[in-house]
Design an enzyme around this catalytic site. Structure first.
Site, PDB file in Angstrom:
ATOM      1  N   HIS A 278       0.829  -1.193   0.000  1.00  0.00           N
ATOM      2  CA  HIS A 278       0.000   0.000   0.000  1.00  0.00           C
ATOM      3  C   HIS A 278       0.873   1.256   0.000  1.00  0.00           C
ATOM      4  O   HIS A 278       2.032   1.242   0.440  1.00  0.00           O
ATOM      5  CB  HIS A 278      -0.931  -0.001   1.211  1.00  0.00           C
ATOM      6  CG  HIS A 278      -2.023  -1.022   1.119  1.00  0.00           C
ATOM      7  ND1 HIS A 278      -3.102  -1.060   1.965  1.00  0.00           N
ATOM      8  CD2 HIS A 278      -2.198  -2.060   0.248  1.00  0.00           C
ATOM      9  CE1 HIS A 278      -3.904  -2.064   1.641  1.00  0.00           C
ATOM     10  NE2 HIS A 278      -3.361  -2.693   0.602  1.00  0.00           N
ATOM     11  N   GLU A 280       0.656   3.905   1.829  1.00  0.00           N
ATOM     12  CA  GLU A 280       1.042   4.297   3.182  1.00  0.00           C
ATOM     13  C   GLU A 280       2.234   3.476   3.667  1.00  0.00           C
ATOM     14  O   GLU A 280       3.158   4.008   4.302  1.00  0.00           O
ATOM     15  CB  GLU A 280      -0.134   4.111   4.151  1.00  0.00           C
ATOM     16  CG  GLU A 280      -1.390   4.863   3.741  1.00  0.00           C
ATOM     17  CD  GLU A 280      -2.346   4.009   2.938  1.00  0.00           C
ATOM     18  OE1 GLU A 280      -3.543   4.032   3.257  1.00  0.00           O
ATOM     19  OE2 GLU A 280      -1.904   3.315   1.996  1.00  0.00           O
ATOM     20  N   CYS A 305      -6.430   1.462   5.243  1.00  0.00           N
ATOM     21  CA  CYS A 305      -7.065   0.238   5.726  1.00  0.00           C
ATOM     22  C   CYS A 305      -6.595  -0.013   7.160  1.00  0.00           C
ATOM     23  O   CYS A 305      -5.678   0.645   7.656  1.00  0.00           O
ATOM     24  CB  CYS A 305      -6.717  -0.939   4.828  1.00  0.00           C
ATOM     25  SG  CYS A 305      -4.973  -1.431   4.896  1.00  0.00           S
ATOM     26  N   CYS A 308      -2.822  -0.795   7.549  1.00  0.00           N
ATOM     27  CA  CYS A 308      -1.972   0.398   7.450  1.00  0.00           C
ATOM     28  C   CYS A 308      -2.162   1.298   8.659  1.00  0.00           C
ATOM     29  O   CYS A 308      -1.207   1.915   9.139  1.00  0.00           O
ATOM     30  CB  CYS A 308      -2.288   1.163   6.172  1.00  0.00           C
ATOM     31  SG  CYS A 308      -1.668   0.382   4.670  1.00  0.00           S
TER      32      CYS A 308
END
Length: 338
Positions: A278, A280, A305, A308
């Site tokens: 991801h 992040e 999410c 994360c």
């Protein structure tokens, strides 16, 4: 502040200028042009004298009942030989509000865009509406009109001529205003809600700036499911950026690197087989805990999410700013990072 107005023929640029002058104390400025020039329009050549836009728009009255019909006047001392001279004048008077409709090509635009006090606004309207305005104004002043076909040829020539066309200028406008109504009250209401004189439009606030960087980072994403970008910031300084996609050494997701994303799996399905990192996560990995320190803010295109969110909290990020929700577990994530 200097607002430049551009747009198609009879779109309403002059009326927007009038509004700024009468309602917000703007001063009209102009740039001198050659006395005439020609534009090839289809099979005919259109002779344009002292700027065709002024002949068909600025010198003709607006819709009936408008008391400000004479408000858009450029004083002789405010007409400059070129864009550089205009810019020099405005720069020395940067606290004053100015408006011009003389942004007629990219050369002029490139000059005035040098200063942070300039903003370009484009104005447009449906072609039949513009032609109707043109015809009505010609009737009001007993001037010869054009047929719809002639108007279209003239309008297209002004927009798409290789050297004199305005299309490339309009494309670079910061604000794009649609003026489809024949009612001045409607246009003025729209302008009031836009609040064009707001100087925050000239220089974005920090959140807007960093979210724009986040969206730019997302353009590097190679994930087949969703483009996401992320920017990690502390004390208004960028620490790191990230975007989602497969790890180093693997084929990019959009080149078949992640089988889960490449079969268009439903949201939440098959996550254990997904190879994409991801945005992040990439930003946090790039920065590391020591560089993040305390008081950092994370900007991201979508709400992180839960996975994360846990990592974001762990490294010491104290604030998360995101543009849109993420359907999978937004409620849980928001509770965790709030």
């Amino acid at each position: 502040m200097l607002i430049g107005l551009c747009g198609s023929l009879c779109a309403g640029k002059t009326e927007v200028a009038r509004y700024l002058i009468t309602e917000h104390n703007f001063t009209a400025l102009g740039i001198a042009r050659p006395s005439s020039y020609q534009i090839e329009a289809g099979v005919s050549t259109i002779q344009i004298t002292q700027n065709h836009e002024e002949v068909t728009e600025a010198t003709l009255p607006p819709e009936a009942g408008n008391s400000s019909s004479s408000a858009y006047v450029v004083a002789p001392e405010h007409v400059f030989p070129d864009a550089d001279a205009l810019l020099d004048f405005v720069t020395k008077r940067w606290r004053v509000r100015f408006v011009t409709t003389d942004i007629w090509n990219e050369s002029v635009l490139d000059v005035v865009y040098k200063r942070p006090l300039f903003m370009l606004v484009s104005v447009d309207a449906p072609v039949l509406v513009r032609w109707g305005r043109f015809v009505q104004r010609c009737i009001q002043q007993s001037k010869p009109s054009l047929s719809l076909e002639e108007f279209l040829l003239t309008s297209d020539a002004r927009l798409y001529h290789p050297t004199l066309g305005l299309a490339s200028v309009i494309h670079r406008a910061t604000i794009k205003l649609l003026n489809p109504s024949s009612s001045l009250a409607t246009l003025h209401s729209t302008l009031s809600s836009l609040n064009l004189p707001d100087e925050e439009r000239l220089r974005p606030i920090w959140d807007t700036y960093f979210m724009t960087l986040s969206s730019l980072a997302a353009r590097r994403s190679n994930c087949m499911k969703r483009r996401v970008g992320c920017v990690l910031v502390r004390a208004k300084r960028v620490i790191s950026t990230g975007y989602n996609g497969t790890p180093r050494g693997l084929d990019n997701c959009n080149e078949g690197g992640c089988s889960r994303c490449n079969i268009a799996a439903e949201g939440g399905a098959g996550l254990s087989t997904c190879l994409c990192i991801h945005a992040e996560e990439n930003a946090l990995l790039e920065a590391g805990r020591e560089r993040v320190g305390g008081g950092a803010t994370l900007y991201c295109d979508t709400c992180p999410c839960l996975t994360c969110a846990i990592k974001i909290v762990q490294v010491g990020v104290v604030e998360v700013v995101y543009a849109e929700g993420y359907s999978m577990d937004i409620a849980v994530s928001l509770e965790f990072i709030s």
